[in-house]
Scaffold this motif. Structure first.
Motif, PDB file in Angstrom:
ATOM      1  N   ILE A   5      38.351  34.833  41.275  1.00 37.03           N
ATOM      2  CA  ILE A   5      37.118  35.453  40.664  1.00 37.03           C
ATOM      3  C   ILE A   5      36.737  35.413  42.131  1.00 37.03           C
ATOM      4  CG2 ILE A   5      34.673  35.086  39.931  1.00 37.03           C
ATOM      5  CD1 ILE A   5      35.295  33.935  37.751  1.00 37.03           C
ATOM      6  N   GLU A   6      36.564  34.633  43.012  1.00 31.45           N
ATOM      7  CA  GLU A   6      36.320  34.355  44.597  1.00 31.45           C
ATOM      8  C   GLU A   6      37.005  35.489  45.356  1.00 31.45           C
ATOM      9  OE1 GLU A   6      36.436  31.473  48.000  1.00 31.45           O
ATOM     10  OE2 GLU A   6      36.895  30.441  46.144  1.00 31.45           O
ATOM     11  N   ILE A   7      38.297  35.496  44.928  1.00 28.61           N
ATOM     12  CA  ILE A   7      39.376  36.970  45.435  1.00 28.61           C
ATOM     13  C   ILE A   7      38.610  38.299  45.236  1.00 28.61           C
ATOM     14  CG2 ILE A   7      41.116  37.586  45.864  1.00 28.61           C
ATOM     15  CD1 ILE A   7      42.601  34.729  45.691  1.00 28.61           C
ATOM     16  N   GLY A   8      38.697  38.201  43.971  1.00 30.97           N
ATOM     17  CA  GLY A   8      38.194  39.826  43.429  1.00 30.97           C
ATOM     18  C   GLY A   8      36.917  39.620  44.166  1.00 30.97           C
ATOM     19  N   ASN A   9      35.353  38.532  44.590  1.00 33.67           N
ATOM     20  CA  ASN A   9      34.707  39.600  44.835  1.00 33.67           C
ATOM     21  C   ASN A   9      34.779  39.489  46.523  1.00 33.67           C
ATOM     22  OD1 ASN A   9      31.278  38.919  45.397  1.00 33.67           O
ATOM     23  ND2 ASN A   9      31.505  37.524  44.026  1.00 33.67           N
ATOM     24  N   LYS A  10      34.994  39.065  47.213  1.00 30.09           N
ATOM     25  CA  LYS A  10      35.832  38.899  48.572  1.00 30.09           C
ATOM     26  C   LYS A  10      36.694  40.635  48.618  1.00 30.09           C
ATOM     27  CE  LYS A  10      36.903  34.645  50.335  1.00 30.09           C
ATOM     28  NZ  LYS A  10      37.800  34.131  50.778  1.00 30.09           N
ATOM     29  N   ILE A  11      37.026  41.141  47.450  1.00 30.73           N
ATOM     30  CA  ILE A  11      38.097  42.620  47.503  1.00 30.73           C
ATOM     31  C   ILE A  11      36.630  43.518  47.442  1.00 30.73           C
ATOM     32  CG2 ILE A  11      39.556  44.271  46.615  1.00 30.73           C
ATOM     33  CD1 ILE A  11      41.074  41.984  45.753  1.00 30.73           C
ATOM     34  N   ALA A  12      36.069  43.089  46.349  1.00 26.17           N
ATOM     35  CA  ALA A  12      34.877  44.184  45.904  1.00 26.17           C
ATOM     36  C   ALA A  12      34.205  44.861  46.789  1.00 26.17           C
ATOM     37  CB  ALA A  12      33.865  43.797  44.673  1.00 26.17           C
ATOM     38  N   LYS A  13      34.063  43.350  48.011  1.00 27.95           N
ATOM     39  CA  LYS A  13      32.598  43.589  49.172  1.00 27.95           C
ATOM     40  C   LYS A  13      33.797  44.708  50.272  1.00 27.95           C
ATOM     41  CE  LYS A  13      30.411  39.487  48.948  1.00 27.95           C
ATOM     42  NZ  LYS A  13      30.319  37.466  49.476  1.00 27.95           N
ATOM     43  N   LYS A  14      34.925  44.541  49.828  1.00 31.74           N
ATOM     44  CA  LYS A  14      35.577  44.888  51.355  1.00 31.74           C
ATOM     45  C   LYS A  14      35.666  46.782  50.634  1.00 31.74           C
ATOM     46  CE  LYS A  14      39.108  42.236  53.056  1.00 31.74           C
ATOM     47  NZ  LYS A  14      38.798  42.728  54.862  1.00 31.74           N
ATOM     48  N   CYS A  15      35.031  47.354  49.476  1.00 33.61           N
ATOM     49  CA  CYS A  15      35.012  48.519  49.238  1.00 33.61           C
ATOM     50  C   CYS A  15      33.893  49.231  49.765  1.00 33.61           C
ATOM     51  CB  CYS A  15      35.103  48.413  47.784  1.00 33.61           C
ATOM     52  SG  CYS A  15      36.698  48.129  46.787  1.00 33.61           S
ATOM     53  N   LYS A  16      33.006  48.041  50.560  1.00 34.47           N
ATOM     54  CA  LYS A  16      31.853  49.110  50.857  1.00 34.47           C
ATOM     55  C   LYS A  16      31.015  49.305  49.947  1.00 34.47           C
ATOM     56  CE  LYS A  16      32.248  50.748  55.483  1.00 34.47           C
ATOM     57  NZ  LYS A  16      33.561  50.914  56.383  1.00 34.47           N
ATOM     58  N   GLY A  17      30.531  48.816  48.841  1.00 33.09           N
ATOM     59  CA  GLY A  17      29.597  50.004  48.116  1.00 33.09           C
ATOM     60  C   GLY A  17      30.256  51.416  47.354  1.00 33.09           C
ATOM     61  N   VAL A  18      31.127  51.489  47.382  1.00 33.90           N
ATOM     62  CA  VAL A  18      32.102  53.089  47.346  1.00 33.90           C
ATOM     63  C   VAL A  18      32.662  52.964  46.321  1.00 33.90           C
ATOM     64  CG1 VAL A  18      33.813  54.567  48.036  1.00 33.90           C
ATOM     65  CG2 VAL A  18      32.254  53.612  49.352  1.00 33.90           C
ATOM     66  N   PRO A  19      31.923  53.163  44.616  1.00 31.89           N
ATOM     67  CA  PRO A  19      32.667  53.487  43.233  1.00 31.89           C
ATOM     68  C   PRO A  19      34.049  53.940  43.420  1.00 31.89           C
ATOM     69  CG  PRO A  19      29.892  54.501  43.834  1.00 31.89           C
ATOM     70  CD  PRO A  19      31.030  54.340  44.891  1.00 31.89           C
ATOM     71  N   PHE A  20      34.439  55.244  43.898  1.00 30.88           N
ATOM     72  CA  PHE A  20      35.523  55.447  43.530  1.00 30.88           C
ATOM     73  C   PHE A  20      36.631  54.551  44.481  1.00 30.88           C
ATOM     74  CE2 PHE A  20      39.261  58.302  44.585  1.00 30.88           C
ATOM     75  CZ  PHE A  20      39.674  59.120  43.552  1.00 30.88           C
ATOM     76  N   ALA A  21      36.670  53.392  45.150  1.00 28.33           N
ATOM     77  CA  ALA A  21      37.075  52.659  46.297  1.00 28.33           C
ATOM     78  C   ALA A  21      37.890  51.537  44.757  1.00 28.33           C
ATOM     79  CB  ALA A  21      37.133  52.641  47.136  1.00 28.33           C
ATOM     80  N   ILE A  22      36.812  51.143  44.536  1.00 29.84           N
ATOM     81  CA  ILE A  22      36.753  50.126  43.333  1.00 29.84           C
ATOM     82  C   ILE A  22      38.105  50.379  41.724  1.00 29.84           C
ATOM     83  CG2 ILE A  22      35.435  48.334  41.703  1.00 29.84           C
ATOM     84  CD1 ILE A  22      32.669  49.094  43.590  1.00 29.84           C
ATOM     85  N   ARG A  23      37.181  51.757  41.518  1.00 34.35           N
ATOM     86  CA  ARG A  23      37.546  52.442  40.933  1.00 34.35           C
ATOM     87  C   ARG A  23      39.719  52.692  40.792  1.00 34.35           C
ATOM     88  NH1 ARG A  23      33.252  55.516  40.045  1.00 34.35           N
ATOM     89  NH2 ARG A  23      32.414  54.090  38.079  1.00 34.35           N
ATOM     90  N   ALA A  24      40.041  53.132  42.220  1.00 31.94           N
ATOM     91  CA  ALA A  24      40.858  53.368  42.692  1.00 31.94           C
ATOM     92  C   ALA A  24      41.634  51.724  42.314  1.00 31.94           C
ATOM     93  CB  ALA A  24      41.026  53.600  43.719  1.00 31.94           C
ATOM     94  N   LEU A  25      41.083  50.820  42.661  1.00 31.01           N
ATOM     95  CA  LEU A  25      42.079  49.048  42.231  1.00 31.01           C
ATOM     96  C   LEU A  25      42.358  48.700  41.153  1.00 31.01           C
ATOM     97  CD1 LEU A  25      40.013  47.394  45.424  1.00 31.01           C
ATOM     98  CD2 LEU A  25      42.332  48.647  45.370  1.00 31.01           C
TER      99      LEU A  25
END
Length: 459
Positions: free
Chosen positions: A351-371
């Motif tokens: 969960i901690e790693i996932g939270n950091k990955i989500a932050k790296k997506c800079k609020g871009v929904p498409f980037a999060i969905r791509a992952l």
């Protein structure tokens, strides 16, 4: 452009070599040893293909090696198809009539002549493939079989369309856009509303939410959705709009097209979405606006674009600037996509790693969905998720917010047998509308799809 790795065709070829029927072997008897060597060499090459795919990005020599491999593999597949076809032809011919051996011996398709011809082809292909195999040592390819099987076994199918339940943090944006559309413009029957933001923020998804909202559906007499992308002249844009409205446009001049468009819009309170507009030519939009002004009072054009200058060209002085998701919203979306079963039983480190990955997506929904696909493919091991977090692509993404590197990361972690399906689609133009069945047939023609037996039934 990267060379497409012939994963599936190589697998198909190995399967054919393993399951050659006795009748087919009879047609190439005398060359069984060549076929066995061909099979052994191909098996050796197959286990390093994943590494070759990664290395071709930095090496023209590797790219050339893959190209040579593809040529040999496709030639070998054609050869085995020819042998199988000839075997079937002889079987049918023998069942349908009494074969006159004397005539058949002197015909062009007699067994000796066919065997001689096939023998030369088998030897040539075997030698070419062995030459390709020799060059593997030059590039120092490593085996990735373990990764290959892991991703194959853990792959889950994901939906391409964005589900409403997966849209987070756009309620306020949707409300503001709808208010703009339902508010009449006192100065003109038809006015333009524009949504502006860089790629991946969800402009099209937001426009779809608005377009299908019950208030919007009930308010407008006519709705048209047209994606104009890079079209560079008025005639093509008008054609796209009319086609989207199911109006016949073949062999019409611009004069005839604009008359037909005006007639279609005349006295109707319409909503027209012009999605993903790139062209900033003021003359084009100035001319197009004239053709769109015949709607009833309250008609609206909703424009989505990455470029504020496009909005200005359509006389929109205050376009709606779409922002990114907040960190909390980004995590909510990531959590929903990556942990479909919920986080109650998930390792806290994950969960901690996932939270950091989500932050790296800079609020871009498409980037999060791509992952999403990557995270579902990966096992629930911290080191595998850390490999995503520490990937070099994030540096590029931080510099210019281009979602391309994130998409590349998503593609790189696809199972090998799925990569070719995506690369094949790259042959088609932007916004091409696929017919599902035709696309499947095209994939079949390329040898991407395989049939296998399960409990005696073919799937």
């Amino acid at each position: 452009m990267a060379e497409q790795i012939p994963f599936t065709i190589a697998e198909n070829l190995l399967s054919k070599l393993t399951s050659f029927a006795s009748e087919e072997i009879g047609l190439v008897s005398g060359y069984k040893n060549d076929l066995r060597r061909l099979q052994t060499t191909l098996s050796t090459i197959k286990v390093v293909l994943l590494d070759a795919e990664e290395k071709q990005e930095d090496s023209h020599a590797v790219k050339d090696w893959i190209k040579r491999l593809k040529e040999v593999v496709y030639d070998a597949d054609d050869l085995l198809d020819d042998v199988a076809t000839e075997g079937l032809r002889r079987k049918v011919e023998g069942q349908g009539r009494i074969v006159r051996k004397a005539c058949d011996f002197f015909s062009s398709s007699n067994q000796i002549a066919f065997r001689f011809k096939m023998g030369h082809r088998i030897k040539d292909i075997r030698e070419r493939l062995e030459e390709v195999a020799k060059d593997m040592q030059t590039f120092g390819f490593i085996t990735r079989n373990k990764v290959d099987m892991q991703v194959k076994n853990n792959w889950r199918e994901t939906d391409s369309p964005v589900l409403k339940s997966e849209i987070i943090g756009r309620g306020e944006d949707k409300k503001k856009i709808i208010n703009s559309l339902l508010c009449p413009d006192n100065q003109s029957n038809v006015s333009v509303v524009a949504t502006v933001g860089f790629g991946g923020l969800g402009k099209t998804t937001l426009a779809q939410l608005v377009y299908n909202d019950e208030k919007v559906v009930n308010y407008f007499d006519l709705k048209i959705w047209a994606c104009v992308y890079e079209e560079s002249n008025v005639e093509m844009i008008v054609k796209i709009i009319l086609k989207s409205a199911n109006v016949e446009v073949s062999d019409l001049s611009l004069e005839q097209l604009q008359i037909r468009l005006r007639k279609h819009l005349e006295e109707k309170k319409y909503l027209m979405v012009l999605d993903d507009v790139w062209n900033v030519d003021y003359r084009i939009w100035g001319q197009l606006r004239k053709y769109l002004m015949d709607g009833a009072i309250g008609s609206k054009i909703l424009l989505t674009t990455r470029n504020k200058r496009v909005a200005l060209a359509m006389d929109v002085n205050s376009p709606y600037a779409l922002g990114g998701l907040t960190e909390d919203q980004s995590w909510d979306l990531f959590e929903k996509l990556a942990f479909r079963e919920g986080t109650s039983r998930v390792n806290p480190n994950l969960i901690e790693i996932g939270n950091k990955i989500a932050k790296k997506c800079k609020g871009v929904p498409f980037a999060i969905r791509a992952l999403r696909g990557i995270m579902q493919l990966k096992s629930r091991e911290s080191n595998e998720w850390m490999s995503i977090l520490e990937n070099e692509i994030w540096k590029s993404f931080e510099d210019d917010s281009d979602v391309g590197p994130v998409l590349k990361l998503s593609y790189d972690h696809l199972p090998y047998h799925l990569k070719q399906f995506f690369t094949y689609c790259a042959m088609f133009p932007m916004d091409y509308v696929f017919d599902k069945d035709i696309l499947i047939y095209l994939w079949m023609a390329q040898g991407y799809l395989q049939c296998w037996s399960q409990s005696g039934n073919e799937s």
